[in-house]
Design a protein around this motif. Structure first.
Motif, mmCIF file in Angstrom:
data_model
loop_
_atom_site.group_PDB
_atom_site.id
_atom_site.type_symbol
_atom_site.label_atom_id
_atom_site.label_comp_id
_atom_site.label_asym_id
_atom_site.label_seq_id
_atom_site.Cartn_x
_atom_site.Cartn_y
_atom_site.Cartn_z
ATOM 1 N N ARG A 20 0.819 -1.210 0.000
ATOM 2 C CA ARG A 20 0.000 0.000 0.000
ATOM 3 C C ARG A 20 0.852 1.258 0.000
ATOM 4 O O ARG A 20 2.021 1.239 0.370
ATOM 5 C CB ARG A 20 -0.885 0.032 1.243
ATOM 6 C CG ARG A 20 -0.066 0.123 2.525
ATOM 7 C CD ARG A 20 -0.924 0.269 3.745
ATOM 8 N NE ARG A 20 -0.107 0.280 4.954
ATOM 9 C CZ ARG A 20 -0.605 0.403 6.176
ATOM 10 N NH1 ARG A 20 -1.899 0.508 6.352
ATOM 11 N NH2 ARG A 20 0.186 0.404 7.218
ATOM 12 N N LEU A 21 0.233 2.348 -0.388
ATOM 13 C CA LEU A 21 0.780 3.672 -0.144
ATOM 14 C C LEU A 21 0.416 4.084 1.277
ATOM 15 O O LEU A 21 -0.337 3.382 1.959
ATOM 16 C CB LEU A 21 0.222 4.661 -1.156
ATOM 17 C CG LEU A 21 0.649 4.422 -2.619
ATOM 18 C CD1 LEU A 21 -0.142 5.325 -3.541
ATOM 19 C CD2 LEU A 21 2.136 4.626 -2.789
ATOM 20 N N ALA A 22 0.870 5.246 1.692
ATOM 21 C CA ALA A 22 0.810 5.616 3.102
ATOM 22 C C ALA A 22 -0.575 5.514 3.730
ATOM 23 O O ALA A 22 -0.724 4.974 4.831
ATOM 24 C CB ALA A 22 1.353 7.028 3.277
ATOM 25 N N ASN A 23 -1.602 5.997 3.070
ATOM 26 C CA ASN A 23 -2.921 6.074 3.693
ATOM 27 C C ASN A 23 -3.918 5.065 3.139
ATOM 28 O O ASN A 23 -5.103 5.128 3.465
ATOM 29 C CB ASN A 23 -3.487 7.496 3.540
ATOM 30 C CG ASN A 23 -2.630 8.534 4.250
ATOM 31 O OD1 ASN A 23 -2.216 8.320 5.388
ATOM 32 N ND2 ASN A 23 -2.350 9.631 3.578
ATOM 33 N N ASP A 24 -3.463 4.144 2.315
ATOM 34 C CA ASP A 24 -4.356 3.144 1.737
ATOM 35 C C ASP A 24 -4.556 1.970 2.691
ATOM 36 O O ASP A 24 -3.703 1.703 3.549
ATOM 37 C CB ASP A 24 -3.791 2.628 0.419
ATOM 38 C CG ASP A 24 -4.088 3.561 -0.736
ATOM 39 O OD1 ASP A 24 -4.885 4.500 -0.536
ATOM 40 O OD2 ASP A 24 -3.533 3.358 -1.824
ATOM 41 N N PRO A 25 -5.655 1.243 2.538
ATOM 42 C CA PRO A 25 -5.845 0.039 3.354
ATOM 43 C C PRO A 25 -4.819 -1.036 2.985
ATOM 44 O O PRO A 25 -4.456 -1.165 1.816
ATOM 45 C CB PRO A 25 -7.270 -0.404 3.018
ATOM 46 C CG PRO A 25 -7.555 0.221 1.694
ATOM 47 C CD PRO A 25 -6.813 1.511 1.664
ATOM 48 N N PRO A 26 -4.333 -1.794 3.964
ATOM 49 C CA PRO A 26 -3.296 -2.785 3.671
ATOM 50 C C PRO A 26 -3.844 -4.049 3.028
ATOM 51 O O PRO A 26 -5.003 -4.421 3.221
ATOM 52 C CB PRO A 26 -2.736 -3.105 5.065
ATOM 53 C CG PRO A 26 -3.894 -2.871 5.985
ATOM 54 C CD PRO A 26 -4.651 -1.721 5.397
ATOM 55 N N ASN A 27 -2.996 -4.698 2.234
ATOM 56 C CA ASN A 27 -3.291 -6.035 1.693
ATOM 57 C C ASN A 27 -4.585 -6.079 0.887
ATOM 58 O O ASN A 27 -5.379 -7.008 1.001
ATOM 59 C CB ASN A 27 -3.359 -7.062 2.836
ATOM 60 C CG ASN A 27 -2.022 -7.265 3.520
ATOM 61 O OD1 ASN A 27 -1.004 -7.509 2.877
ATOM 62 N ND2 ASN A 27 -2.018 -7.146 4.837
#
Length: 260
Positions: A47-54
């Motif tokens: 992910r990028l910094a503020n995106d949800p992971p996985n």
């Protein structure tokens, strides 16, 4: 007198074991074929910094941003015989909301991206499930991601060996703690060195909080995957070191480690 002789014998045996492990470890490092990749900064949890992971959406945005590598958390489901991309063990509800590793690899395709798979539950599987998991992972990577810069991470050296035998890139996850009493620290060090050499695995991986000067000296220039660094001043000198293969970040620092 007898106890004194036994103690001397024990010390001699430990000294021989230490010498043998160090010798094998150094010979293993001398045989390393260094990864020539210069794209070293990879996205933590895809992910990028503020995106949800996985998530697939986050991975797709990474590709649009020109990311050269990413890390994903995977769980093997022995019932369905598939890998879910999720940090924690998925429940039935999670499976409805999550995607499989198959879907992620289809998205990534044969682009030569760096791929770091943190196999969360691989080390705790029953042996017969571990064999099936290793077979399945080898099949997936051969089909979707034949690039060379792929590392599957686990704390279990025995199960990692299953992957190594199948031609899958491996990284042995270690947690050296220089704050331990010396005896405990050195016992752990030599267990980790012996396990790495026994593979021999393609890399060691550890948290940056464990990678202090003492640990650097002990393990030397071993191929290394480091997590997770979000400060540019900490990351920059590590990028320049040839034995550091990949560095995970949650910050928008992906451009720092890209090839000229």
């Amino acid at each position: 007198m007898r106890w004194g002789l036994r103690l001397l014998g024990l010390m001699a045996a430990l000294g021989m074991a230490k010498w043998a492990i160090d010798d094998s470890y150094q010979k293993t490092l001398q045989g390393v074929v260094w990864d020539k990749g210069c794209d070293k900064v990879w996205a933590h949890r895809g992910r990028l910094a503020n995106d949800p992971p996985n998530t697939l959406a986050s991975a797709e945005r990474l590709l649009l941003r020109g990311a050269k590598g990413l890390e994903l958390d995977i769980h093997y489901d022995p019932v369905e015989q598939r890998f879910w991309v999720i940090h924690d063990d998925p429940t039935a509800q999670d499976k409805q909301q999550r995607d499989t590793l198959d879907a992620f690899l289809s998205l990534l395709g044969p682009q030569g991206l760096g791929l770091w798979l943190d196999a969360k539950n691989f080390g705790s599987l029953a042996p017969w499930h571990a064999v099936k998991a290793a077979d399945r992972l080898q099949q997936l990577l051969a089909l979707y991601a034949p690039q060379s810069r792929v590392f599957v991470e686990s704390r279990n050296p025995l199960y990692l060996l299953l992957l190594k035998q199948r031609g899958v890139g491996t990284s042995y996850l270690i947690s050296p703690n220089a704050k331990h009493a010396s005896a405990v620290f050195w016992l752990n060090v030599y267990w980790m060195k012996w396990s790495y050499t026994w593979g021999p695995f393609d890399a060691l991986s550890m948290d940056i909080g464990r990678y202090n000067d003492r640990v650097k000296t002990v393990f030397g220039e071993v191929p290394l995957l480091l997590s997770t660094i979000n400060q540019q001043d900490v990351m920059a000198p590590l990028i320049a070191q040839r034995h550091v293969i990949a560095i995970l970040t949650d910050a928008n620092l992906l451009q720092l480690g890209q090839c000229p």
